[in-house]
Design a protein around this motif. Structure first.
Motif, short mmCIF file in Angstrom:
data_model
loop_
_atom_site.label_atom_id
_atom_site.label_comp_id
_atom_site.label_asym_id
_atom_site.label_seq_id
_atom_site.Cartn_x
_atom_site.Cartn_y
_atom_site.Cartn_z
N LYS A 75 18.14 -49.25 -53.14
CA LYS A 75 18.82 -48.92 -54.30
C LYS A 75 19.04 -50.18 -55.15
CE LYS A 75 22.96 -47.03 -55.95
NZ LYS A 75 24.53 -46.26 -55.47
N THR A 76 19.49 -51.24 -54.49
CA THR A 76 19.98 -52.44 -55.15
C THR A 76 18.72 -52.97 -55.75
OG1 THR A 76 21.58 -52.95 -53.51
CG2 THR A 76 20.77 -54.74 -54.69
N ARG A 77 17.46 -53.03 -55.08
CA ARG A 77 16.07 -53.63 -55.84
C ARG A 77 15.85 -52.62 -57.09
NH1 ARG A 77 13.84 -57.72 -53.29
NH2 ARG A 77 14.15 -57.98 -50.93
N ARG A 78 16.07 -51.41 -57.05
CA ARG A 78 15.98 -50.48 -58.04
C ARG A 78 16.85 -51.03 -59.28
NH1 ARG A 78 15.46 -46.18 -55.09
NH2 ARG A 78 17.54 -45.63 -55.38
N GLN A 79 18.15 -51.05 -58.96
CA GLN A 79 18.81 -51.58 -60.21
C GLN A 79 18.64 -53.07 -60.56
OE1 GLN A 79 22.60 -51.46 -57.49
NE2 GLN A 79 23.20 -49.42 -58.58
N VAL A 91 17.68 -53.61 -64.59
CA VAL A 91 18.48 -54.54 -65.20
C VAL A 91 17.53 -55.85 -65.77
CG1 VAL A 91 20.12 -56.73 -65.26
CG2 VAL A 91 20.72 -54.50 -64.26
N LEU A 92 16.67 -56.15 -65.12
CA LEU A 92 15.61 -57.11 -65.51
C LEU A 92 14.64 -56.55 -66.67
CD1 LEU A 92 13.98 -59.78 -65.34
CD2 LEU A 92 12.52 -58.68 -63.82
N ARG A 93 14.47 -55.33 -66.64
CA ARG A 93 13.79 -54.58 -67.91
C ARG A 93 14.48 -54.61 -69.07
NH1 ARG A 93 12.16 -50.93 -63.79
NH2 ARG A 93 13.67 -49.39 -64.31
N GLY A 153 21.34 -66.84 -68.57
CA GLY A 153 22.12 -66.83 -67.21
C GLY A 153 23.36 -67.36 -66.98
N ILE A 154 23.35 -68.51 -67.64
CA ILE A 154 24.72 -69.41 -67.58
C ILE A 154 25.61 -68.64 -68.74
CG2 ILE A 154 26.02 -71.37 -68.33
CD1 ILE A 154 23.16 -72.82 -67.46
N ALA A 155 25.16 -68.25 -69.97
CA ALA A 155 26.16 -67.60 -70.72
C ALA A 155 26.83 -66.40 -70.24
CB ALA A 155 25.80 -67.68 -71.96
N ALA A 156 25.89 -65.61 -69.78
CA ALA A 156 26.07 -64.20 -69.25
C ALA A 156 27.18 -64.26 -67.81
CB ALA A 156 24.93 -63.42 -68.96
N ALA A 157 26.52 -64.90 -67.06
CA ALA A 157 27.40 -65.04 -65.66
C ALA A 157 27.57 -66.04 -65.04
CB ALA A 157 26.33 -63.95 -64.73
N PRO A 162 25.70 -57.09 -57.37
CA PRO A 162 25.83 -56.10 -58.51
C PRO A 162 26.91 -56.84 -59.41
CG PRO A 162 26.65 -55.36 -56.38
CD PRO A 162 25.83 -56.77 -55.83
N ALA A 163 28.04 -57.73 -58.94
CA ALA A 163 28.70 -58.29 -59.95
C ALA A 163 28.10 -59.11 -61.09
CB ALA A 163 29.89 -59.25 -59.26
N ILE A 164 26.96 -59.80 -60.67
CA ILE A 164 25.90 -60.63 -61.40
C ILE A 164 25.23 -59.66 -62.47
CG2 ILE A 164 24.11 -62.17 -61.68
CD1 ILE A 164 26.54 -63.66 -60.54
N LEU A 165 24.79 -58.47 -61.82
CA LEU A 165 23.91 -57.65 -62.75
C LEU A 165 24.95 -57.00 -63.82
CD1 LEU A 165 22.24 -55.71 -59.87
CD2 LEU A 165 21.03 -57.47 -61.60
N ASP A 166 26.20 -56.49 -63.44
CA ASP A 166 27.07 -56.08 -64.59
C ASP A 166 27.56 -56.94 -65.51
OD1 ASP A 166 27.48 -53.77 -63.12
OD2 ASP A 166 29.21 -54.17 -61.88
N LYS A 167 27.56 -58.43 -65.20
CA LYS A 167 27.91 -59.47 -66.51
C LYS A 167 26.70 -59.39 -66.94
CE LYS A 167 31.01 -62.15 -63.50
NZ LYS A 167 31.42 -63.39 -62.79
N LEU A 168 25.44 -59.54 -66.51
CA LEU A 168 24.16 -59.75 -67.39
C LEU A 168 24.17 -58.46 -68.42
CD1 LEU A 168 21.58 -60.62 -64.63
CD2 LEU A 168 22.78 -62.03 -66.34
#
Length: 80
Positions: free
Chosen positions: A7-11, A15-17, A34-38, A55-61
């Protein structure tokens, strides 16, 4: 690989797409983004290499993409 890792890899791929599509429309260096976002300069590089990003980084991105696009659609410059 267990169900949580799948599930995490799918997320991460989803997000990468979104990031790739956003950067295609609104170019920005991957490290800078990456710096500006997270505050994480290797976020995009790691995602592109298939590594798991928390997940916290993905949310910030994702939040950063939404904020940049909102700034662009309101006639402003892209917020980095």
């Amino acid at each position: 690989m267990g169900p949580i890792e799948k599930k995490t890899r799918r997320q991460c791929r989803a997000v990468l797409r979104k990031i790739e599509a956003h950067l295609q429309e609104h170019p920005c260096g991957e490290t800078y983004f990456g710096i500006a976002a997270a505050g994480y300069p290797l976020a995009i590089k790691n995602l592109r290499e298939g590594k798991i990003v928390g997940p916290a980084i993905l949310d910030k991105l994702l939040t950063h993409i939404e904020q940049r696009e909102a700034g662009l659609t309101s006639g402003g410059r892209a917020k980095t």
